[in-house]
Design a protein around this motif. Structure first.
Motif, PDB file in Angstrom:
ATOM      1  N   ARG A  72      31.323  24.953  50.368  1.00 40.69           N
ATOM      2  CA  ARG A  72      31.937  26.260  50.556  1.00 40.69           C
ATOM      3  C   ARG A  72      33.180  26.346  49.690  1.00 40.69           C
ATOM      4  NH1 ARG A  72      31.468  26.881  57.171  1.00 40.69           N
ATOM      5  NH2 ARG A  72      29.287  27.575  57.195  1.00 40.69           N
ATOM      6  N   ILE A  73      33.386  27.511  49.096  1.00 35.04           N
ATOM      7  CA  ILE A  73      34.585  27.724  48.293  1.00 35.04           C
ATOM      8  C   ILE A  73      35.431  28.802  48.953  1.00 35.04           C
ATOM      9  CG2 ILE A  73      33.428  27.074  46.144  1.00 35.04           C
ATOM     10  CD1 ILE A  73      33.393  30.099  45.433  1.00 35.04           C
ATOM     11  N   ASN A  74      36.740  28.694  48.746  1.00 36.72           N
ATOM     12  CA  ASN A  74      37.624  29.740  49.225  1.00 36.72           C
ATOM     13  C   ASN A  74      37.393  31.017  48.425  1.00 36.72           C
ATOM     14  OD1 ASN A  74      38.948  28.111  51.166  1.00 36.72           O
ATOM     15  ND2 ASN A  74      40.152  27.170  49.534  1.00 36.72           N
ATOM     16  N   PRO A  75      37.647  32.171  49.022  1.00 39.03           N
ATOM     17  CA  PRO A  75      37.431  33.433  48.306  1.00 39.03           C
ATOM     18  C   PRO A  75      38.213  33.498  46.995  1.00 39.03           C
ATOM     19  CG  PRO A  75      37.757  33.836  50.643  1.00 39.03           C
ATOM     20  CD  PRO A  75      38.072  32.385  50.414  1.00 39.03           C
ATOM     21  N   VAL A  76      37.577  34.038  45.969  1.00 37.65           N
ATOM     22  CA  VAL A  76      38.206  34.228  44.660  1.00 37.65           C
ATOM     23  C   VAL A  76      38.303  35.727  44.412  1.00 37.65           C
ATOM     24  CG1 VAL A  76      38.040  33.798  42.191  1.00 37.65           C
ATOM     25  CG2 VAL A  76      37.225  32.062  43.822  1.00 37.65           C
ATOM     26  N   HIS A  77      39.522  36.217  44.286  1.00 34.79           N
ATOM     27  CA  HIS A  77      39.761  37.640  44.062  1.00 34.79           C
ATOM     28  C   HIS A  77      40.043  37.878  42.581  1.00 34.79           C
ATOM     29  CE1 HIS A  77      42.554  41.292  44.267  1.00 34.79           C
ATOM     30  NE2 HIS A  77      41.351  41.736  44.583  1.00 34.79           N
ATOM     31  N   VAL A  78      39.317  38.786  41.962  1.00 42.93           N
ATOM     32  CA  VAL A  78      39.431  39.042  40.529  1.00 42.93           C
ATOM     33  C   VAL A  78      39.600  40.538  40.298  1.00 42.93           C
ATOM     34  CG1 VAL A  78      38.289  38.852  38.287  1.00 42.93           C
ATOM     35  CG2 VAL A  78      37.959  37.056  40.010  1.00 42.93           C
ATOM     36  N   MET A  79      40.586  40.907  39.473  1.00 43.79           N
ATOM     37  CA  MET A  79      40.743  42.309  39.072  1.00 43.79           C
ATOM     38  C   MET A  79      39.769  42.618  37.931  1.00 43.79           C
ATOM     39  SD  MET A  79      42.956  43.336  41.196  1.00 43.79           S
ATOM     40  CE  MET A  79      42.973  45.017  40.540  1.00 43.79           C
ATOM     41  N   THR A  80      39.009  43.681  38.065  1.00 44.77           N
ATOM     42  CA  THR A  80      38.060  44.084  37.029  1.00 44.77           C
ATOM     43  C   THR A  80      38.510  45.320  36.262  1.00 44.77           C
ATOM     44  OG1 THR A  80      36.817  45.390  38.640  1.00 44.77           O
ATOM     45  CG2 THR A  80      36.127  43.106  38.296  1.00 44.77           C
ATOM     46  N   LEU A  81      39.521  46.006  36.757  1.00 43.56           N
ATOM     47  CA  LEU A  81      40.094  47.172  36.070  1.00 43.56           C
ATOM     48  C   LEU A  81      41.562  47.245  36.439  1.00 43.56           C
ATOM     49  CD1 LEU A  81      39.407  49.727  34.324  1.00 43.56           C
ATOM     50  CD2 LEU A  81      39.209  50.963  36.495  1.00 43.56           C
ATOM     51  N   LEU A  82      42.435  47.303  35.410  1.00 38.07           N
ATOM     52  CA  LEU A  82      43.870  47.359  35.632  1.00 38.07           C
ATOM     53  C   LEU A  82      44.408  48.737  35.268  1.00 38.07           C
ATOM     54  CD1 LEU A  82      44.874  43.872  34.167  1.00 38.07           C
ATOM     55  CD2 LEU A  82      44.732  44.530  36.578  1.00 38.07           C
ATOM     56  N   PRO A  83      45.567  49.112  35.804  1.00 37.72           N
ATOM     57  CA  PRO A  83      46.128  50.426  35.471  1.00 37.72           C
ATOM     58  C   PRO A  83      46.281  50.645  33.970  1.00 37.72           C
ATOM     59  CG  PRO A  83      47.281  49.490  37.338  1.00 37.72           C
ATOM     60  CD  PRO A  83      46.338  48.439  36.861  1.00 37.72           C
ATOM     61  N   GLY A  84      46.607  49.552  33.246  1.00 37.48           N
ATOM     62  CA  GLY A  84      46.753  49.682  31.798  1.00 37.48           C
ATOM     63  C   GLY A  84      45.467  50.046  31.087  1.00 37.48           C
ATOM     64  N   ASP A  85      44.328  49.739  31.688  1.00 39.74           N
ATOM     65  CA  ASP A  85      43.037  50.056  31.085  1.00 39.74           C
ATOM     66  C   ASP A  85      42.718  51.540  31.178  1.00 39.74           C
ATOM     67  OD1 ASP A  85      42.616  47.318  30.618  1.00 39.74           O
ATOM     68  OD2 ASP A  85      41.726  47.061  32.611  1.00 39.74           O
ATOM     69  N   THR A  86      43.420  52.265  32.024  1.00 34.01           N
ATOM     70  CA  THR A  86      43.116  53.682  32.234  1.00 34.01           C
ATOM     71  C   THR A  86      44.292  54.588  31.886  1.00 34.01           C
ATOM     72  OG1 THR A  86      43.801  53.501  34.555  1.00 34.01           O
ATOM     73  CG2 THR A  86      41.475  53.150  34.067  1.00 34.01           C
ATOM     74  N   ALA A  87      45.351  54.008  31.356  1.00 29.43           N
ATOM     75  CA  ALA A  87      46.572  54.773  31.121  1.00 29.43           C
ATOM     76  C   ALA A  87      46.408  55.858  30.063  1.00 29.43           C
ATOM     77  CB  ALA A  87      47.706  53.834  30.721  1.00 29.43           C
ATOM     78  N   ALA A  88      45.329  55.795  29.275  1.00 30.88           N
ATOM     79  CA  ALA A  88      45.129  56.804  28.222  1.00 30.88           C
ATOM     80  C   ALA A  88      44.607  58.123  28.772  1.00 30.88           C
ATOM     81  CB  ALA A  88      44.156  56.268  27.174  1.00 30.88           C
ATOM     82  N   SER A  89      44.355  58.206  30.071  1.00 28.37           N
ATOM     83  CA  SER A  89      43.881  59.450  30.672  1.00 28.37           C
ATOM     84  C   SER A  89      44.857  60.585  30.388  1.00 28.37           C
ATOM     85  CB  SER A  89      43.733  59.260  32.195  1.00 28.37           C
ATOM     86  OG  SER A  89      43.412  60.472  32.804  1.00 28.37           O
TER      87      SER A  89
END
Length: 313
Positions: A72-89
């Motif tokens: 068993r592994i401890n949960p791994v939390h990963v960001m897949t989209l950051l605010p900087g990736d959408t700032a061009a809106s």
């Protein structure tokens, strides 16, 4: 001469005595959660008087209980989209998205009825082949029980009964302990209740001693099975990692309590519930029952589920 006699396991004999196979029909997949009826939920909702909520869940993050390299592994939390990736809106909008990689039993969790069996069978005669790589659990899958995991919860506090902060290593909680805790607390476990069993073991996790938390745990043993059966307990949740006393008191068996309650009785079993704050509050106001909301996740074919249980008083 080599002795080929099949051993007579005491927990399998006990399981045959306490078996609920066929009790709710040959196709039943939820076991003792059949005791949670609509009428039971109505009565349970009436236990909410103050609106105080107690989170009984462990954080789902990299600081969980399990060491690297285990199954068993401890949960791994990963960001897949950051605010900087959408700032061009053009309208200035930003957003974020994320994912988690985790075992379904890697933090506070429920063991479903396809999680443990023996002799090639799970609860109610479901064959081992019903769990495979293509479908997961084709029968006894955890989502079958989700709607039933809202009912009256009762906390029995065994360390307070014994006058200690936590039980000693490998202490076996017995039927006598359960009845004595009821008498001391002035509460009775009834049909359709979810029993929350405090051993104090979760304190080791809160103190950062993961090794001790995953070590020789206090918990229920075979002596308590008949009590759970007679009281028609709908589900049981414990504050340790193993769900039962560890190591096993039955030589040669690893998790005999699981065998009886999950495979034979059809009882959904919870592990790693944080009962510390709730227990302190119950001791302060003398109210040991409450509405428990603990449905878990509807993961198709799952044999268990992570959960953030809420006790509401």
């Amino acid at each position: 001469m080599h002795d080929t006699t099949t051993p007579v396991w005491p927990h399998h004999e006990l399981g045959r005595e306490l078996s609920n196979w066929g009790r709710w029909g040959d196709d039943d997949e939820i076991g003792t959660l059949n005791f949670v009826t609509p009428e039971k939920r109505v009565r349970s909702a009436q236990l909410v008087r103050t609106g105080r909520v107690f989170d009984l869940g462990m954080p789902f993050d990299k600081n969980g209980p399990f060491p690297a390299g285990g199954f068993r592994i401890n949960p791994v939390h990963v960001m897949t989209l950051l605010p900087g990736d959408t700032a061009a809106s053009k309208d200035g909008g930003i957003s974020a998205d994320d994912m988690i990689i985790t075992g379904l039993q890697s933090a506070t969790q429920w063991d479903g009825l396809a999680h443990v069996g023996y002799d090639g069978m799970f609860y109610n005669g479901v064959p081992a082949a019903a769990v495979n790589n293509f479908t997961g659990a084709a029968r006894n899958a955890f989502p079958k029980v989700i709607e039933r995991l809202v009912t009256r919860g009762v906390l029995l506090d065994i360390p307070r009964l014994k006058g200690v902060d936590r039980l000693s290593d490998s202490y076996e909680v017995t039927a006598e302990d359960l009845s004595a805790a009821e008498e001391r607390q002035g509460v009775r476990v009834e049909s359709g209740d979810i029993l929350l069993l405090r051993t104090g073991w979760y304190q080791w996790f809160l103190e950062g001693d993961r090794e001790h938390f995953l070590g020789n745990a206090a918990g229920p043993g075979l002596d308590s099975c008949r009590w759970l059966h007679d009281r028609e307990v709908a589900a049981l949740a414990v504050d340790n990692w193993s769900g039962e006393v560890w190591p096993s008191k039955v030589p040669g068996s690893v998790i005999p309590f699981h065998h009886v309650v999950i495979r034979d009785m059809g009882l959904t079993l919870g592990e790693m519930f944080n009962l510390e704050d709730l227990a302190a509050d119950c001791a302060a106001d003398g109210v040991w029952d409450f509405l428990l909301v603990a449905p878990g996740l509807k993961v198709t074919g799952a044999v268990g589920s992570p959960v953030t249980p809420l006790a509401i008083k």
